[in-house]
Write a protein that holds these residues in place. Structure first.
Motif: not given
Length: 432
Positions: A246-260
């Motif tokens: 979902t768009p929300s899941q994709a957004g969370l993936l990018i946010a988590a990746g950026s944080g990592a």
């Protein structure tokens, strides 16, 4: 328990201040294209242009930054970090104010992005010089890690601008905030005493510069790597949507990746301070890992997109700080010029990557584009190793006139050259 002396406390506060300032300036210079991308719906609705022209506007920013970094690296070395930061703040202020007051169509937006690209180059090169000169040798790796961690932080801040200032006020308001921050940079640069130059360094006379050939190879390598990494950042959400997220899941993936990526960049810089060189091989390994991650992402399986996509951000795109640290160390009397060559390569990759791979998506499909991006990472890793070899050979043939800071290794371990060649004491470095 040992009591910290007043001098040590002042030194620690200064170190923290330099790191924080370098990170803030880096984020300020890097954020404009991410603000445009994150608020694209608002920008396009007001100015009336399509996605292709949006890509051109973003690429214009990176192209201007690449050209300015190549042309201005030597200038920043001559005028110093303090004057460079004043120049950077003025350019960012002018560009942000122009977006607020003068942009009325796509052409005027592109012109403002060109001006902001010049400001980005001045921000990056000046902060590179500040970290290379103002921090003690055993903290420079961490300093570059903190500085480059500001780039994924800028991506996160740009995303936060959408539901806050972009929706409540206007997309222009966020650029007004960057203009105000640019003025703060000018004020701080004028008020704070500039860092001392390395004793005996005479950049103007060009007495001891790093070899141009290996630096150009390093710049080319980061062009390939940056193109692949920026394609990842620009298109992972779209690919995740096609893969069933979902768009929300994709957004969370990018946010988590950026944080990592933020965390890993800082950790890598700290670890670089605890060893004697051999940093570019670590960079090459990260790029090879990034290639493997993009191949995993290309499968399109939801679990692979999430797992390999996260790892691609966390490992495959966490090398910029370590790369710049390694290059600045061999910059000898001109660390700004040396890092500017590599920084220009990164900007060039940011300009051509999303557009080039985006065209490939339209003609050959997403999976082919991911494979080509993985290939770009492999090419980048090989070029990094070739650049390192050239740097080590140059250190053997042309020992530095002024002893370099041999990493942050502490204790009595044998000193080493910046990228791992052992220093036997007679300043004749050999292979590790």
């Amino acid at each position: 328990m040992a009591v910290e002396s007043p001098g040590a406390r002042r030194s620690r506060r200064r170190t923290v201040g330099v790191m924080g300032a370098a990170g803030a300036v880096t984020a300020l210079g890097a954020i404009p294209p991410f603000l445009i991308g994150a608020q694209a719906v608002f920008v396009r609705a007001e100015l009336g242009f399509d996605l292709t022209r949006l890509g051109v506007a973003v690429s214009a920013f990176f192209a201007a930054a690449a050209a300015a970094a190549l042309a201005g690296g030597g200038l920043i070395d001559r005028i110093g970090a303090r004057a460079g930061l004043v120049l950077a703040g003025l350019l960012v202020t002018g560009g942000g104010a122009a977006v607020v007051l003068l942009v009325h169509d796509w052409t005027s937006l592109v012109l403002c992005m060109l001006l902001l690209g010049l400001g980005n180059a001045a921000c990056q090169v000046s902060s590179n010089l500040s970290v290379a000169q103002a921090l003690p040798a055993h903290r420079r790796g961490l300093g570059f890690g903190v500085k480059q961690a500001a780039v994924p932080l800028a991506i996160m801040l740009a995303g936060l601008a959408v539901p806050t200032v972009g929706r409540i006020y206007s997309w222009r308001f966020s650029f007004g905030m960057t203009a105000v921050c640019g003025l703060l940079v000018v004020a701080v640069a004028l008020l704070v005493r500039s860092p001392r130059r390395q004793r005996g360094a005479r950049v103007a006379q060009g007495q001891d510069r790093a070899p141009l050939g290996p630096l150009l190879v390093a710049g080319l390598s980061i062009t390939f790597a940056s193109a692949a990494a920026n394609f990842l950042g620009a298109y992972l959400a779209s690919w995740a949507d096609r893969s069933g997220l979902t768009p929300s899941q994709a957004g969370l993936l990018i946010a988590a990746g950026s944080g990592a990526s933020i965390v890993v960049r800082i950790v890598l810089g700290h670890r670089a301070d605890g060893r004697h060189g051999a940093n570019l091989p670590v960079v090459a390994v990260q790029m090879f890992v990034g290639a493997g991650c993009l191949l995993g992402v290309s499968s399109g399986l939801p679990w692979a997109v999430v797992g390999f996509g996260f790892a691609a951000f966390a490992v495959g795109w966490s090398w910029p700080g370590l790369f710049l640290y390694a290059v600045a160390r061999v910059g000898r009397d001109a660390p700004a010029r040396a890092s500017a060559i590599v920084q220009a390569g990164a900007f060039a990759g940011g300009a051509v990557g999303p557009i080039g791979f985006g065209l490939l998506v339209g003609t050959a499909g997403f999976r082919s584009a991911w494979w080509c991006a993985a290939g770009a990472f492999v090419v980048a890793g090989v070029l990094v190793l070739l650049a390192r070899r050239g740097l080590v050979v140059d250190l053997v043939d042309r020992p530095p006139r002024i002893p370099l800071g041999y990493g942050g290794g502490r204790g009595t371990a044998a000193r080493r050259t910046p990228e791992g060649a052992a220093d036997t004491g007679d300043r004749k470095p050999t292979n590790p």
